[in-house]
Design a protein around this motif. Sequence first.
Motif, PDB file in Angstrom:
ATOM      1  N   LEU A   1      -3.909 -13.908   3.985  1.00  0.00           N
ATOM      2  CA  LEU A   1      -4.713 -12.740   4.351  1.00  0.00           C
ATOM      3  C   LEU A   1      -5.430 -12.116   3.164  1.00  0.00           C
ATOM      4  O   LEU A   1      -6.402 -11.379   3.339  1.00  0.00           O
TER       5      LEU A   1
ATOM      6  N   ARG B   1       4.563  -8.212   7.314  1.00  0.00           N
ATOM      7  CA  ARG B   1       3.142  -8.513   7.488  1.00  0.00           C
ATOM      8  C   ARG B   1       2.561  -9.364   6.357  1.00  0.00           C
ATOM      9  O   ARG B   1       1.465  -9.887   6.469  1.00  0.00           O
TER      10      ARG B   1
ATOM     11  N   LEU C   1      -3.417  -4.879   6.874  1.00  0.00           N
ATOM     12  CA  LEU C   1      -3.619  -3.936   7.969  1.00  0.00           C
ATOM     13  C   LEU C   1      -5.041  -4.077   8.473  1.00  0.00           C
ATOM     14  O   LEU C   1      -5.980  -4.284   7.691  1.00  0.00           O
ATOM     15  N   GLU C   2      -5.223  -3.936   9.775  1.00  0.00           N
ATOM     16  CA  GLU C   2      -6.550  -4.096  10.356  1.00  0.00           C
ATOM     17  C   GLU C   2      -7.434  -2.880  10.123  1.00  0.00           C
ATOM     18  O   GLU C   2      -8.659  -2.983  10.211  1.00  0.00           O
ATOM     19  N   GLN C   3      -6.835  -1.749   9.848  1.00  0.00           N
ATOM     20  CA  GLN C   3      -7.609  -0.547   9.583  1.00  0.00           C
ATOM     21  C   GLN C   3      -6.955   0.269   8.480  1.00  0.00           C
ATOM     22  O   GLN C   3      -5.776   0.084   8.172  1.00  0.00           O
ATOM     23  N   ASP C   4      -7.739   1.168   7.903  1.00  0.00           N
ATOM     24  CA  ASP C   4      -7.242   2.021   6.834  1.00  0.00           C
ATOM     25  C   ASP C   4      -6.340   3.092   7.425  1.00  0.00           C
ATOM     26  O   ASP C   4      -6.809   4.001   8.117  1.00  0.00           O
ATOM     27  N   GLN C   5      -5.051   2.976   7.182  1.00  0.00           N
ATOM     28  CA  GLN C   5      -4.089   3.920   7.722  1.00  0.00           C
ATOM     29  C   GLN C   5      -2.902   4.032   6.792  1.00  0.00           C
ATOM     30  O   GLN C   5      -2.641   3.135   5.993  1.00  0.00           O
TER      31      GLN C   5
ATOM     32  N   TRP D   1      -4.635  -2.317   3.481  1.00  0.00           N
ATOM     33  CA  TRP D   1      -5.877  -2.568   4.242  1.00  0.00           C
ATOM     34  C   TRP D   1      -6.829  -3.427   3.409  1.00  0.00           C
ATOM     35  O   TRP D   1      -7.411  -4.400   3.913  1.00  0.00           O
TER      36      TRP D   1
ATOM     37  N   GLY E   1      -5.911  -7.021   3.406  1.00  0.00           N
ATOM     38  CA  GLY E   1      -5.959  -7.719   4.682  1.00  0.00           C
ATOM     39  C   GLY E   1      -4.669  -7.667   5.453  1.00  0.00           C
ATOM     40  O   GLY E   1      -4.528  -8.352   6.478  1.00  0.00           O
TER      41      GLY E   1
END
Length: 317
Positions: free
Chosen positions: A300, A295, A281-285, A276, A279
């Motif tokens: 990014l 990805r 991942l779009e969210q913290d997961q 995350w 860049g």
Amino acid sequence: MRGRFAPSPSGQMHLGNAWTALLAWLASRSQGGSMVLRLEDLDPGRSRSEYAAGIMEDLQWLGLDWDEGPDREGPNGPYRQSERRQLYQEAVERLGQQGLVYECYCSRAELHVAEAPHAGESEWVYPGTCRCFSREQRQKKLRSGRRPALRLAVPDQTLTFTDGLYGEVRQHLPSACGDFVIRRSDGVHAYQLAVVVDDGLMRINQVVRGQDLLTSTPRQLLLYRLLGMQPPAFTHVPLLIAPDGHRLSKRQQSLSLAALKQTGVRAERIIGYLAWKAGLLEQDQSAAAADLVHRFSLDLIPRQAVVVHDTEILGER
């Protein structure tokens, strides 16, 4: 594609080490490349076997595997610097045969030689004090008991390379670093020399490492040229920093992987958090390293230092 991760076993692996390891691993795996694990245990005063074992355990826990390494011998070993000293000495002798090496009697305490430079720390430019010493001056120093280091006589040149993240980097070697040490006065070969010999002989053609080493790359490129080796492509990634602006280090025990594991943090939590911040991942997961390969993109990754909070990694808001 041959990438590598080359940690120093001088402490427990922390979140900043995991950040660099993940990005180096993804950069190679996303191109179908192989990974080499090399332990940079060149300095006997700082390196410990328990830290080396801990690093390999942490990497395996994170899902960051390797194809060649200390526990997985290959054609380019050995994979511990402490077992490669003869290779470094041979490189010193080759440079000496070119008339580029001279003895330096300046104290190590004053010059902080042979350590990898760190961002934010001023780097002392050597003025060439011992470069023109006469034979009589050298003999006098030896009689005083002072053991010399060996320095490379740097040419008056500006070296340019293109970094995978920061673009064109130019450096005038004499004004940026001066003549630099290739072997310390205690006989330990310097980081700058060892890393070039290792990456060259191990056929590493892609290096992803921390931005703190960006300024040392031109002098390494000089060594590649003088030793007749092919340099890799370099990408320097931003550092992780604490909220107070200081870079993460092995002294921050709360963010060591061992401490995070003890608090119950899972490997997927750490990988997802770092992805995350990168860049990817779009969210913290939570995420597994293998699921991020498709990805990965340098486009990014942020160019500025990345702030991390221990409350974030622990899942607190």
